[in-house]
Design a protein around this motif. Sequence first.
Motif, PDB file in Angstrom:
ATOM      1  N   LEU A 263       0.857  -1.181   0.000  1.00  0.00           N
ATOM      2  CA  LEU A 263       0.000   0.000   0.000  1.00  0.00           C
ATOM      3  C   LEU A 263       0.895   1.233   0.000  1.00  0.00           C
ATOM      4  CD1 LEU A 263      -3.045   0.824   0.251  1.00  0.00           C
ATOM      5  CD2 LEU A 263      -2.669   0.971   2.723  1.00  0.00           C
ATOM      6  N   TYR A 264       0.647   2.165  -0.919  1.00  0.00           N
ATOM      7  CA  TYR A 264       1.528   3.309  -1.099  1.00  0.00           C
ATOM      8  C   TYR A 264       0.731   4.610  -1.140  1.00  0.00           C
ATOM      9  CZ  TYR A 264       4.854  -0.269  -2.622  1.00  0.00           C
ATOM     10  OH  TYR A 264       5.674  -1.373  -2.691  1.00  0.00           O
ATOM     11  N   ALA A 265       1.429   5.680  -0.784  1.00  0.00           N
ATOM     12  CA  ALA A 265       0.877   7.023  -0.947  1.00  0.00           C
ATOM     13  C   ALA A 265       1.773   7.778  -1.923  1.00  0.00           C
ATOM     14  CB  ALA A 265       0.816   7.742   0.385  1.00  0.00           C
ATOM     15  N   GLU A 266       1.192   8.193  -3.028  1.00  0.00           N
ATOM     16  CA  GLU A 266       1.904   9.031  -3.988  1.00  0.00           C
ATOM     17  C   GLU A 266       1.586  10.484  -3.625  1.00  0.00           C
ATOM     18  OE1 GLU A 266       2.398   9.054  -8.782  1.00  0.00           O
ATOM     19  OE2 GLU A 266       0.352   9.287  -8.018  1.00  0.00           O
TER      20      GLU A 266
ATOM     21  N   ILE B 207       6.894   9.023  -3.175  1.00  0.00           N
ATOM     22  CA  ILE B 207       6.060   7.839  -2.965  1.00  0.00           C
ATOM     23  C   ILE B 207       6.489   7.176  -1.671  1.00  0.00           C
ATOM     24  CG2 ILE B 207       5.385   5.567  -3.824  1.00  0.00           C
ATOM     25  CD1 ILE B 207       5.671   6.585  -6.635  1.00  0.00           C
ATOM     26  N   ALA B 208       5.526   6.981  -0.771  1.00  0.00           N
ATOM     27  CA  ALA B 208       5.803   6.364   0.528  1.00  0.00           C
ATOM     28  C   ALA B 208       5.092   5.019   0.617  1.00  0.00           C
ATOM     29  CB  ALA B 208       5.332   7.268   1.663  1.00  0.00           C
ATOM     30  N   LYS B 209       5.830   4.021   1.065  1.00  0.00           N
ATOM     31  CA  LYS B 209       5.202   2.731   1.356  1.00  0.00           C
ATOM     32  C   LYS B 209       4.588   2.818   2.743  1.00  0.00           C
ATOM     33  CE  LYS B 209       5.911  -2.252   1.283  1.00  0.00           C
ATOM     34  NZ  LYS B 209       6.853  -3.357   0.978  1.00  0.00           N
ATOM     35  N   LEU B 210       3.325   2.424   2.878  1.00  0.00           N
ATOM     36  CA  LEU B 210       2.606   2.537   4.140  1.00  0.00           C
ATOM     37  C   LEU B 210       2.603   1.192   4.870  1.00  0.00           C
ATOM     38  CD1 LEU B 210      -0.460   4.609   2.846  1.00  0.00           C
ATOM     39  CD2 LEU B 210       1.721   5.447   3.778  1.00  0.00           C
TER      40      LEU B 210
ATOM     41  N   ILE C  31       7.768  14.228   7.449  1.00  0.00           N
ATOM     42  CA  ILE C  31       8.712  13.321   6.783  1.00  0.00           C
ATOM     43  C   ILE C  31      10.111  13.753   7.204  1.00  0.00           C
ATOM     44  CG2 ILE C  31       9.528  12.370   4.593  1.00  0.00           C
ATOM     45  CD1 ILE C  31       6.866  13.275   3.343  1.00  0.00           C
ATOM     46  N   THR C  32      10.860  12.844   7.790  1.00  0.00           N
ATOM     47  CA  THR C  32      12.180  13.184   8.317  1.00  0.00           C
ATOM     48  C   THR C  32      13.200  13.379   7.199  1.00  0.00           C
ATOM     49  OG1 THR C  32      12.811  10.855   8.518  1.00  0.00           O
ATOM     50  CG2 THR C  32      11.792  11.894  10.442  1.00  0.00           C
ATOM     51  N   GLU C  33      14.191  14.213   7.506  1.00  0.00           N
ATOM     52  CA  GLU C  33      15.333  14.363   6.600  1.00  0.00           C
ATOM     53  C   GLU C  33      16.538  13.595   7.120  1.00  0.00           C
ATOM     54  OE1 GLU C  33      17.948  17.790   4.296  1.00  0.00           O
ATOM     55  OE2 GLU C  33      16.698  18.350   5.993  1.00  0.00           O
TER      56      GLU C  33
ATOM     57  N   PHE D 104       4.419   5.481  10.240  1.00  0.00           N
ATOM     58  CA  PHE D 104       3.456   4.664   9.494  1.00  0.00           C
ATOM     59  C   PHE D 104       3.832   4.489   8.028  1.00  0.00           C
ATOM     60  CE2 PHE D 104       1.897   8.993   9.112  1.00  0.00           C
ATOM     61  CZ  PHE D 104       1.338   9.086   7.838  1.00  0.00           C
ATOM     62  N   GLY D 105       5.016   4.955   7.656  1.00  0.00           N
ATOM     63  CA  GLY D 105       5.463   4.753   6.276  1.00  0.00           C
ATOM     64  C   GLY D 105       6.875   5.251   6.081  1.00  0.00           C
ATOM     65  N   GLU D 106       7.398   5.050   4.886  1.00  0.00           N
ATOM     66  CA  GLU D 106       8.717   5.577   4.538  1.00  0.00           C
ATOM     67  C   GLU D 106       8.810   5.764   3.032  1.00  0.00           C
ATOM     68  OE1 GLU D 106      12.089   2.554   4.451  1.00  0.00           O
ATOM     69  OE2 GLU D 106      10.717   1.640   5.902  1.00  0.00           O
ATOM     70  N   LEU D 107       9.556   6.776   2.629  1.00  0.00           N
ATOM     71  CA  LEU D 107       9.696   7.067   1.211  1.00  0.00           C
ATOM     72  C   LEU D 107      10.487   5.961   0.504  1.00  0.00           C
ATOM     73  CD1 LEU D 107      10.489  10.899   1.053  1.00  0.00           C
ATOM     74  CD2 LEU D 107       8.269   9.742   0.980  1.00  0.00           C
ATOM     75  N   VAL D 108       9.961   5.527  -0.627  1.00  0.00           N
ATOM     76  CA  VAL D 108      10.696   4.595  -1.484  1.00  0.00           C
ATOM     77  C   VAL D 108      11.103   5.275  -2.786  1.00  0.00           C
ATOM     78  CG1 VAL D 108       9.655   2.523  -0.504  1.00  0.00           C
ATOM     79  CG2 VAL D 108       8.499   3.694  -2.399  1.00  0.00           C
ATOM     80  N   GLN D 109      10.513   6.432  -3.042  1.00  0.00           N
ATOM     81  CA  GLN D 109      10.897   7.267  -4.181  1.00  0.00           C
ATOM     82  C   GLN D 109      10.738   8.737  -3.778  1.00  0.00           C
ATOM     83  OE1 GLN D 109       8.950   6.373  -7.932  1.00  0.00           O
ATOM     84  NE2 GLN D 109       9.118   4.151  -7.623  1.00  0.00           N
ATOM     85  N   GLY D 110      11.606   9.587  -4.302  1.00  0.00           N
ATOM     86  CA  GLY D 110      11.443  11.021  -4.111  1.00  0.00           C
ATOM     87  C   GLY D 110      12.104  11.592  -2.885  1.00  0.00           C
ATOM     88  N   ILE D 111      13.110  10.915  -2.343  1.00  0.00           N
ATOM     89  CA  ILE D 111      13.793  11.463  -1.164  1.00  0.00           C
ATOM     90  C   ILE D 111      14.433  12.811  -1.495  1.00  0.00           C
ATOM     91  CG2 ILE D 111      15.967  10.264  -1.625  1.00  0.00           C
ATOM     92  CD1 ILE D 111      14.450  10.831   1.864  1.00  0.00           C
TER      93      ILE D 111
END
Length: 410
Positions: free
Chosen positions: A31-34, A43-46, A143-145, A174-181
């Motif tokens: 499940l992802y949030a774009e 894009i974050a994987k939830l 979203i952390t840096e 509850f999620g982490e970026l998999v694209q777009g850091i």
Amino acid sequence: MIKKFFMPIATLMLLLTVSCKVQHPDLEDGLYAEIITSKGTMIAKLHYDKVPVTVANFVALAEGSHPLAEEKYQGKPFYDSVTFHRVMDKFMIQGGDPTGTGRGTPGYRFAADFDASLKHDKGGILSMANSGGINTNGSQFFITEVPYPSLDAFDSEGNMKPCDQPRVSCHSVFGELVQGIEVQDSISNVEVIDPRSRNHKPVEDVFITKVNIIRKGREAKKFDAPKIFEEQMPEVEENIKEQMAETRRKAEEKKLAAEEKKAEVAAEFKPTLDEYTAKAKTLASGLKVHYITKGNGVKPKTGQTAMINYQGYFTDGKLLDSNLKDVEEKFGMLNPMKVQRNMYAPSPMKVSPDAPLFAGFKEAIASMRVGDKAFFYFPSHLAYGESGRPPVVQPNTDLAFIIEMVDIQK
């Protein structure tokens, strides 16, 4: 006739081909949030399998189906056109407030669920923002840096922190970026109004254009956000309270075990203190001294700073304090903060009547030479006297110290 029949079939096949096109084929099942922003797309994987209620809250808001959202937010995507209202370089970017002030809500508050395996241990971590306590979460997220472990709800041993207490940070990952850091980084670097006055709102608004929820695989497609939120949310707060109670129980057990260890070691050490006390010479002030080792170094002059190792004891053999790591370890009193600050090392102490030390200690180090290691018995009037130093040292308490002068500061 053939031509008329062929055209609709071809059109149908084209439509089927388009409709079956896989969305984001590079993403594995999940499940992802774009998150599409004015600076680019992330894009974050939830983690819906670990913190289902927190993910359900975010997904339901994004899709306009949250059962508790105010009526004005019902039926439309909540996050579209919302800004990142708080941006802090080398920390995080925060958004999700429809008012853009940091005080807005979707019309409700809830207790987010936690999972000890999810940590603020790197950049790109998606987590809930709140105002403290366990039930002040709403729509805001960050979203952390960089890694920021102090935001975790669990300590390094996996025990839940007292999240219901003031100034205790507990944020649900509850999620982490998999694209777009790199998009997160570009947002965190924008100019803000006035960081010195803690106004971290961007000078030019950074918008969330749209949040799309992507479901890949059977399990993700079955995730019914509104239903999960309504059914599981009531249990979360009670679960958190149970985990905090378990942490308190473990802490009490640990404390009792530590006290037992201190008492055991103190009982073993007391005969040594008694022996030194019996051998000690009483000076005119009432200070008692016994030299364990006599040094042949120089004696510090008034105003100089001596480097001292010390062990402070109560007369029953229990340790008061020491700057020797092995001594505090032996008594079960090793202090992680002292380790971190390199405080297990000789301490600089000024040899002077004006030094910020109790009277007996000033007299003791003024009498020593470099290389001396001596036992000193301080009657209460030469220690902390009638006032004591509660809660550790009670009024009218005699103390015993083993002091070693290792050098004179140049």
